[in-house]
Structures are given as structure tokens and as C-alpha cells.
Scaffold this active site. Sequence first.
Site, PDB file in Angstrom:
ATOM      1  N   TYR A  11       0.914  -1.074   0.086  1.00  0.00           N
ATOM      2  CA  TYR A  11       0.140  -0.077  -0.072  1.00  0.00           C
ATOM      3  C   TYR A  11       0.885   1.197  -0.020  1.00  0.00           C
ATOM      4  O   TYR A  11       1.929   1.181   0.267  1.00  0.00           O
ATOM      5  CB  TYR A  11      -1.035   0.066   1.306  1.00  0.00           C
ATOM      6  CG  TYR A  11      -0.264   0.361   2.642  1.00  0.00           C
ATOM      7  CD1 TYR A  11       0.465  -0.728   3.391  1.00  0.00           C
ATOM      8  CD2 TYR A  11      -0.624   1.542   3.192  1.00  0.00           C
ATOM      9  CE1 TYR A  11       1.108  -0.361   4.611  1.00  0.00           C
ATOM     10  CE2 TYR A  11       0.139   1.769   4.515  1.00  0.00           C
ATOM     11  CZ  TYR A  11       0.714   0.990   5.131  1.00  0.00           C
ATOM     12  OH  TYR A  11       1.199   1.097   6.288  1.00  0.00           O
ATOM     13  N   ARG A  60       8.265   4.281  -4.340  1.00  0.00           N
ATOM     14  CA  ARG A  60       8.526   3.212  -3.422  1.00  0.00           C
ATOM     15  C   ARG A  60       7.358   2.022  -3.482  1.00  0.00           C
ATOM     16  O   ARG A  60       7.877   1.013  -3.229  1.00  0.00           O
ATOM     17  CB  ARG A  60       8.257   3.915  -2.025  1.00  0.00           C
ATOM     18  CG  ARG A  60       8.378   3.047  -0.909  1.00  0.00           C
ATOM     19  CD  ARG A  60       8.224   3.784   0.386  1.00  0.00           C
ATOM     20  NE  ARG A  60       7.051   4.250   0.804  1.00  0.00           N
ATOM     21  CZ  ARG A  60       6.804   4.957   1.682  1.00  0.00           C
ATOM     22  NH1 ARG A  60       7.469   5.587   2.452  1.00  0.00           N
ATOM     23  NH2 ARG A  60       5.377   5.704   1.846  1.00  0.00           N
ATOM     24  N   ARG A 105      -7.494 -21.532  -1.753  1.00  0.00           N
ATOM     25  CA  ARG A 105      -6.348 -20.692  -0.656  1.00  0.00           C
ATOM     26  C   ARG A 105      -5.222 -21.677  -0.684  1.00  0.00           C
ATOM     27  O   ARG A 105      -5.154 -22.832  -0.178  1.00  0.00           O
ATOM     28  CB  ARG A 105      -6.980 -20.652   0.697  1.00  0.00           C
ATOM     29  CG  ARG A 105      -6.185 -20.160   1.774  1.00  0.00           C
ATOM     30  CD  ARG A 105      -6.450 -20.293   3.112  1.00  0.00           C
ATOM     31  NE  ARG A 105      -5.734 -19.859   4.009  1.00  0.00           N
ATOM     32  CZ  ARG A 105      -4.582 -20.485   4.258  1.00  0.00           C
ATOM     33  NH1 ARG A 105      -4.211 -21.746   3.782  1.00  0.00           N
ATOM     34  NH2 ARG A 105      -3.490 -19.942   5.193  1.00  0.00           N
ATOM     35  N   HIS A 120      -0.657 -20.957  -0.372  1.00  0.00           N
ATOM     36  CA  HIS A 120       0.412 -19.919  -0.245  1.00  0.00           C
ATOM     37  C   HIS A 120       0.712 -19.717  -1.638  1.00  0.00           C
ATOM     38  O   HIS A 120       1.206 -18.615  -2.005  1.00  0.00           O
ATOM     39  CB  HIS A 120       1.204 -20.357   0.738  1.00  0.00           C
ATOM     40  CG  HIS A 120       0.879 -20.325   2.129  1.00  0.00           C
ATOM     41  ND1 HIS A 120      -0.096 -21.216   2.705  1.00  0.00           N
ATOM     42  CD2 HIS A 120       1.370 -19.591   2.953  1.00  0.00           C
ATOM     43  CE1 HIS A 120      -0.271 -20.897   4.008  1.00  0.00           C
ATOM     44  NE2 HIS A 120       0.544 -19.681   4.332  1.00  0.00           N
ATOM     45  N   LYS A 125       6.555  -1.840   2.023  1.00  0.00           N
ATOM     46  CA  LYS A 125       5.296  -1.294   2.691  1.00  0.00           C
ATOM     47  C   LYS A 125       4.194  -2.404   2.498  1.00  0.00           C
ATOM     48  O   LYS A 125       3.204  -1.914   1.580  1.00  0.00           O
ATOM     49  CB  LYS A 125       5.012   0.005   1.955  1.00  0.00           C
ATOM     50  CG  LYS A 125       3.899   0.837   2.929  1.00  0.00           C
ATOM     51  CD  LYS A 125       4.389   2.601   2.554  1.00  0.00           C
ATOM     52  CE  LYS A 125       3.131   3.021   3.248  1.00  0.00           C
ATOM     53  NZ  LYS A 125       3.391   3.203   4.896  1.00  0.00           N
ATOM     54  N   GLU A 159      12.184   2.394  14.289  1.00  0.00           N
ATOM     55  CA  GLU A 159      11.359   3.502  13.545  1.00  0.00           C
ATOM     56  C   GLU A 159      10.096   3.355  14.661  1.00  0.00           C
ATOM     57  O   GLU A 159       9.831   2.474  15.586  1.00  0.00           O
ATOM     58  CB  GLU A 159      10.847   3.141  12.391  1.00  0.00           C
ATOM     59  CG  GLU A 159      10.252   1.875  11.936  1.00  0.00           C
ATOM     60  CD  GLU A 159       9.759   1.716  10.612  1.00  0.00           C
ATOM     61  OE1 GLU A 159       9.593   2.661   9.897  1.00  0.00           O
ATOM     62  OE2 GLU A 159       9.880   0.529  10.027  1.00  0.00           O
TER      63      GLU A 159
HETATM   64  N1  PDD Z   1       2.836   5.184   7.622  1.00  0.00           N
HETATM   65  N2  PDD Z   1       7.535   3.741   9.064  1.00  0.00           N
HETATM   66  C1  PDD Z   1       6.172   3.092   8.899  1.00  0.00           C
HETATM   67  C2  PDD Z   1       6.234   1.758   9.512  1.00  0.00           C
HETATM   68  C3  PDD Z   1       5.181   3.711   8.441  1.00  0.00           C
HETATM   69  O1  PDD Z   1       4.045   2.993   8.538  1.00  0.00           O
HETATM   70  C4  PDD Z   1       5.276   5.129   8.029  1.00  0.00           C
HETATM   71  C5  PDD Z   1       3.960   5.586   7.117  1.00  0.00           C
HETATM   72  C6  PDD Z   1       6.329   5.560   7.920  1.00  0.00           C
HETATM   73  C7  PDD Z   1       6.504   6.923   7.381  1.00  0.00           C
HETATM   74  O2  PDD Z   1       6.526   6.933   5.832  1.00  0.00           O
HETATM   75  P1  PDD Z   1       6.007   8.136   5.042  1.00  0.00           P
HETATM   76  O3  PDD Z   1       6.813   9.436   5.542  1.00  0.00           O
HETATM   77  O4  PDD Z   1       6.298   7.768   3.689  1.00  0.00           O
HETATM   78  O5  PDD Z   1       4.686   8.430   5.291  1.00  0.00           O
HETATM   79  C8  PDD Z   1       7.430   5.065   8.546  1.00  0.00           C
HETATM   80  C9  PDD Z   1       1.618   5.359   6.949  1.00  0.00           C
HETATM   81  C10 PDD Z   1       1.375   6.961   6.867  1.00  0.00           C
HETATM   82  C11 PDD Z   1       0.544   4.581   7.286  1.00  0.00           C
HETATM   83  O6  PDD Z   1       0.759   3.161   7.436  1.00  0.00           O
HETATM   84  O7  PDD Z   1      -0.518   5.089   7.418  1.00  0.00           O
END
Ligand code: PDD
Length: 286
Positions: A32, A51, A100, A102, A147, A179
Site C-alpha cells: 500500500y 516506493r 487458498r 500460499h 510497505k 522506527e
Molecule cells: N505510515 N514507518 C512506518 C512503519 C510507516 O508505516 C510509515 C508511514 C512511515 C513514514 O513513511 P512516510 O513518511 O512515507 O509516510 C515510517 C503510513 C502513513 C500509514 O501506514 O498510514
Amino acid sequence: MKELYLNGAFMPPDEARISVMDRGFLFGDGVYEVIPSYGGRFLGLEPHLDRLDASLAALRLANPLARETWRSVLQRLIGTPPAPDQYVYLQITRGAPPERDHLCPESTEPTVMALARPIKPRAPTVAERGVTCITRPDIRWLRGEIKSISLVASVMMRREAADAGALETIMHRDGQVTEGAVSNVFVVTGDELATPPKGHLLLPGITRELALLLARDHGIRFLEHPIPLETLRGADEVWLSSSTREILPVTRLDDRPVGTGLPGPLWRRIDALYQDYKARVREGHV
Ligand code: PDD
């Protein structure tokens, strides 16, 4: 919400349907993006779409839409300038094969969804008093740069933060800060700004990158290097960054004040630069 985008068509949200066999639903098998827009103009659209390409490549999924198509779909969702401030959420899963398993048949059509939601303006208390965080061990997998929609660990971390009356959980692995559950982390010690380096342990945040760019362009020295948990605890300033929350000053960590316990001078500087950048996005100047 007037309409959303699903698999090639725009429709009212209550007409949108996906299969229970969808791999996003069954396996969390998808990726996403969350992209902010101000006054009908995106901030960081191209880096977000870059990304997205990287996340899709990691999952060996082809991008179902051409870049130009993404641009027009997402622009239609937010409307034309001057539109309200909104973010788009977009998600691609590996689709809904009949079984279903994997392993997924290569011929499966991905599911593509995108929608827009309002961005809540920042509460004035944030700049006055900052926000509170807790720290926890990073229990997530080791491909944090993807992501992925598999977010159960982040859901647990955010719940723990909320239960402790905090906004965010800052995570650490092997004694080093990684983070936040939904944000990147910066630390100021003396006149030095630092943030953990990119790699498998964290998401390469677009806001993180913009903050570093603004710092570089305005003579703020920074380092991308590992941050021990003790450095975080002893920092003069701690910040969070994310597309929907911008750059936030953390003034309490695990029930102790960070630095003076108030938003610090370097945060005020970077926030002013960020707000200025946003204003230029809104006016179509960047
Ligand atoms: N999240 N690290 C993680 C684990 C995140 O989920 C996010 C952002 C960030 C910051 O990334 P960016 O600056 O590109 O938004 C760092 C989004 C906003 C979310 O999951 O809603």
C-alpha cells in the site's frame, strides 16, 4: 467519500465488492501507499509511486497500472485545485485465485483499490506541548522496507501506545532504534541531528527523506547512522515523521520528559521549513 477506485472503475464506496478469496484478506499479501495532498496537489507523488514499485518488485508483483494512469486515477480521487487537504490510500493485492494456497497462480489478476480521505489539521497543542511516545522491542519481520499490508505487529504497537495514553510506539531491535509503528524517528543531541539508516529494518519514509533534504538545503547537519536506545533516551529532541502527521516533536518518552519537556528549537526550524514546503506544494510551486 463520494467514490473510490476499484479494479479499473470509480464507484460509490458501498458498491465496492471484493472476493473473500482475496489474498489481501487471507494472507495480507499486498502492498500500500499513503500519499498526502494539499489544496488538490500531491506532496511527493513520484517518490511514493517509486516506493510502490519497489514494494511490488519485492513481492514479485507487476505494477497493474502505468505511472500516467496512477497519476490520473489519484488526481481524480482528490479533485482539482483548490481541493480540501486529503491523503490517498492505495492498495494492491495479489488478487483472488479460486484456491487458498500460499502459492498463487501467476495468471491471477491483482486487486487494485484507491480512495481519498481528509487530512486532519494538526492540533495547536502539538506545537505547544509535543506528543508522548512509549518504547517497545521491534517484534516485526525483517523486511521493514516493504510497505506491506501485513500490519498486525504495528496494530499491536499502536494499541499499546494508545493504552498508555501515548501517540506512538518507538521500536528498537538489538539495542538500536528502528522506527515508530507508523512513522520514522529522528534524534537531536546537541547540534547533531540523526536518524537510523535505510535498510531492511525500517520503511524509507518519504517525509524522512524530505526532512533530510530540507535540513541539507538549510545547513542543518545530520547523520544517517544507528541510534542506540540510550541515545534516544538521553536526546535533547526526538521527532517522528510521516506523510499524514508531518514532523512531530516528542516531548515525553516512557513517562519521562525528552530534553526540556517542550518542543525544541531544531524541531521549530524543521517544522517551519516543512510548513513552507507544504505551502509551496499548495500553490503549485513544487
Ligand atoms: N505510515 N514507518 C512506518 C512503519 C510507516 O508505516 C510509515 C508511514 C512511515 C513514514 O513513511 P512516510 O513518511 O512515507 O509516510 C515510517 C503510513 C502513513 C500509514 O501506514 O498510514
